[in-house]
Design a protein around this motif. Structure first.
Motif, short mmCIF file in Angstrom:
data_model
loop_
_atom_site.label_atom_id
_atom_site.label_comp_id
_atom_site.label_asym_id
_atom_site.label_seq_id
_atom_site.Cartn_x
_atom_site.Cartn_y
_atom_site.Cartn_z
N ARG A 127 26.00 49.96 30.98
CA ARG A 127 24.57 50.25 30.93
C ARG A 127 24.32 51.75 30.72
O ARG A 127 24.92 52.59 31.39
CB ARG A 127 23.90 49.81 32.24
CG ARG A 127 24.16 48.37 32.61
CD ARG A 127 23.65 48.06 34.01
NE ARG A 127 22.19 48.12 34.08
CZ ARG A 127 21.51 48.34 35.21
NH1 ARG A 127 22.16 48.55 36.35
NH2 ARG A 127 20.19 48.35 35.19
N TRP A 128 23.40 52.06 29.79
CA TRP A 128 22.94 53.42 29.56
C TRP A 128 21.42 53.44 29.70
O TRP A 128 20.74 52.55 29.17
CB TRP A 128 23.30 53.89 28.16
CG TRP A 128 24.77 54.04 27.87
CD1 TRP A 128 25.51 55.17 27.95
CD2 TRP A 128 25.65 53.01 27.42
NE1 TRP A 128 26.80 54.92 27.58
CE2 TRP A 128 26.92 53.59 27.26
CE3 TRP A 128 25.51 51.64 27.16
CZ2 TRP A 128 28.03 52.86 26.84
CZ3 TRP A 128 26.60 50.90 26.74
CH2 TRP A 128 27.85 51.53 26.58
N ARG A 129 20.87 54.47 30.40
CA ARG A 129 19.42 54.57 30.55
C ARG A 129 18.92 55.90 30.01
O ARG A 129 19.64 56.90 29.97
CB ARG A 129 19.01 54.43 32.02
CG ARG A 129 18.93 52.99 32.44
CD ARG A 129 18.48 52.75 33.84
NE ARG A 129 17.56 53.71 34.41
CZ ARG A 129 16.77 53.44 35.45
NH1 ARG A 129 16.77 52.23 35.99
NH2 ARG A 129 15.98 54.36 35.95
N GLY A 163 24.90 37.25 42.32
CA GLY A 163 25.09 38.54 42.97
C GLY A 163 25.49 39.62 41.98
O GLY A 163 26.22 39.36 41.01
N PHE A 164 24.99 40.86 42.21
CA PHE A 164 25.24 42.00 41.33
C PHE A 164 25.92 43.10 42.14
O PHE A 164 25.46 43.45 43.24
CB PHE A 164 23.94 42.57 40.78
CG PHE A 164 23.13 41.66 39.89
CD1 PHE A 164 22.88 42.01 38.58
CD2 PHE A 164 22.61 40.46 40.37
CE1 PHE A 164 22.12 41.18 37.75
CE2 PHE A 164 21.86 39.63 39.56
CZ PHE A 164 21.61 39.99 38.24
N VAL A 165 26.98 43.70 41.57
CA VAL A 165 27.67 44.81 42.22
C VAL A 165 27.86 45.94 41.20
O VAL A 165 28.33 45.71 40.08
CB VAL A 165 29.04 44.39 42.77
CG1 VAL A 165 29.85 45.60 43.22
CG2 VAL A 165 28.88 43.43 43.93
N VAL A 166 27.44 47.16 41.57
CA VAL A 166 27.65 48.36 40.74
C VAL A 166 29.04 48.91 41.05
O VAL A 166 29.40 49.12 42.22
CB VAL A 166 26.56 49.41 41.02
CG1 VAL A 166 26.87 50.71 40.28
CG2 VAL A 166 25.20 48.87 40.61
N LEU A 167 29.82 49.18 40.00
CA LEU A 167 31.22 49.55 40.18
C LEU A 167 31.46 51.05 40.16
O LEU A 167 32.56 51.50 40.49
CB LEU A 167 32.07 48.88 39.10
CG LEU A 167 31.99 47.34 39.06
CD1 LEU A 167 32.84 46.80 37.92
CD2 LEU A 167 32.41 46.74 40.39
N TRP A 172 21.99 58.56 37.14
CA TRP A 172 20.68 57.93 37.36
C TRP A 172 20.70 56.91 38.48
O TRP A 172 19.68 56.33 38.82
CB TRP A 172 20.15 57.30 36.07
CG TRP A 172 21.12 56.42 35.32
CD1 TRP A 172 22.03 56.81 34.37
CD2 TRP A 172 21.28 55.01 35.46
NE1 TRP A 172 22.75 55.74 33.91
CE2 TRP A 172 22.30 54.62 34.55
CE3 TRP A 172 20.66 54.03 36.24
CZ2 TRP A 172 22.72 53.29 34.41
CZ3 TRP A 172 21.07 52.71 36.10
CH2 TRP A 172 22.09 52.35 35.20
N ARG A 173 21.86 56.71 39.11
CA ARG A 173 21.97 55.89 40.32
C ARG A 173 23.20 56.39 41.05
O ARG A 173 24.32 56.05 40.69
CB ARG A 173 22.10 54.40 40.00
CG ARG A 173 22.04 53.49 41.24
CD ARG A 173 22.36 52.05 40.85
NE ARG A 173 22.03 51.07 41.87
CZ ARG A 173 22.80 50.69 42.88
NH1 ARG A 173 23.98 51.29 43.04
NH2 ARG A 173 22.42 49.76 43.73
N GLN A 208 17.79 49.55 47.62
CA GLN A 208 17.08 50.77 47.29
C GLN A 208 17.62 51.93 48.11
O GLN A 208 18.31 51.73 49.11
CB GLN A 208 15.57 50.59 47.53
CG GLN A 208 14.94 49.58 46.58
CD GLN A 208 13.43 49.54 46.65
OE1 GLN A 208 12.85 49.57 47.73
NE2 GLN A 208 12.79 49.46 45.50
N PRO A 209 17.34 53.19 47.69
CA PRO A 209 17.89 54.35 48.41
C PRO A 209 17.47 54.37 49.87
O PRO A 209 16.42 53.85 50.26
CB PRO A 209 17.29 55.54 47.64
CG PRO A 209 16.98 55.01 46.28
CD PRO A 209 16.58 53.58 46.49
#
Length: 227
Positions: A127-129, A163-167, A172-173, A208-209
């Protein structure tokens, strides 16, 4: 193949374990989805889809996703895809955000059930934002179960969990780990040939943060037009 069913369930459970939240906010939304896809019996598989999503108590468009993928069926019930998605995110009073996304997908219809259908979908996303420079890697696993309420070709009860996991951490996160969990309950309704409509309720928990969480209560309506 039924011996592999617990593997998919365990993966979804691992991905779906959210952290304890210090603060929870709730919102109501509505999601629509139009998907056109090739017949599952063919070796070459493809789909294109458009997904507008409304949030803030149905007050504004939160996202519009255009996504497509090309794949191939490599074994009975097992299809591999390479895809791309563009995500537009309108911002009130500011510059809209955009996301470009490549993804690899493994779709698996798990055989061996006496009635109903159990399936798994795994995606690895790059993903790129527009508000950052780094590439984020995100893994997501969905387990889905359909059960006929009458005839096998009639209306089906439907439930799924994804389920979603950021690796990795990106500019930006700034954190990795649990991202979100989606749980859906509804019905699948045939509308002619192999095409279907899926309607129901989706509960979406988003990390969220600061240890907070956002819970979206979404009405979901999707048309799957199969050629």
């Amino acid at each position: 193949m039924t011996r592999f069913v617990p593997i998919a369930l365990v993966l979804a459970g691992l991905f779906a374990a959210p952290p304890a939240a210090a603060q929870v906010t709730h919102d109501a939304g509505a999601w629509a989805n139009l998907t056109v896809q090739g017949a599952s019996a063919r070796p070459v598989a493809w789909f294109v889809e458009l997904q507008p999503r409304i949030q803030d108590d149905l007050g504004r468009v939160d996202q519009v996703i255009a996504r497509g993928a090309l794949g191939r069926t490599v074994a009975r019930g097992l299809t591999l895809y390479q895809g791309y998605a563009h995500v537009a995110m309108p911002v009130r009073g500011g510059r809209d955000l955009n996301e470009e996304r490549l993804f690899q997908q493994v779709s698996w219809v798990i055989s061996g059930l006496r009635r109903g259908e159990l399936s798994s979908r795994f995606r690895l996303e790059q993903r790129w934002r527009s508000d950052g420079n780094d590439m984020q890697l995100r893994a997501r696993e969905m387990v889905r179960f359909e059960y006929p309420l009458g005839r096998d070709d009639g209306i089906r009860a439907l439930t799924s969990m994804e389920g979603f996991v950021v690796l990795n951490s990106v500019d930006w996160r700034g954190r990795s780990g649990f991202d979100q969990l989606r749980t859906f309950v509804g019905a699948e309704i045939p509308v002619g040939g192999t095409s279907t409509v899926e309607a129901g309720y989706m509960n979406q928990i988003i990390d969220q943060p600061g240890g907070a969480a956002r819970v979206n209560h979404n009405l979901s309506l999707a048309l799957f037009w199969r050629l």
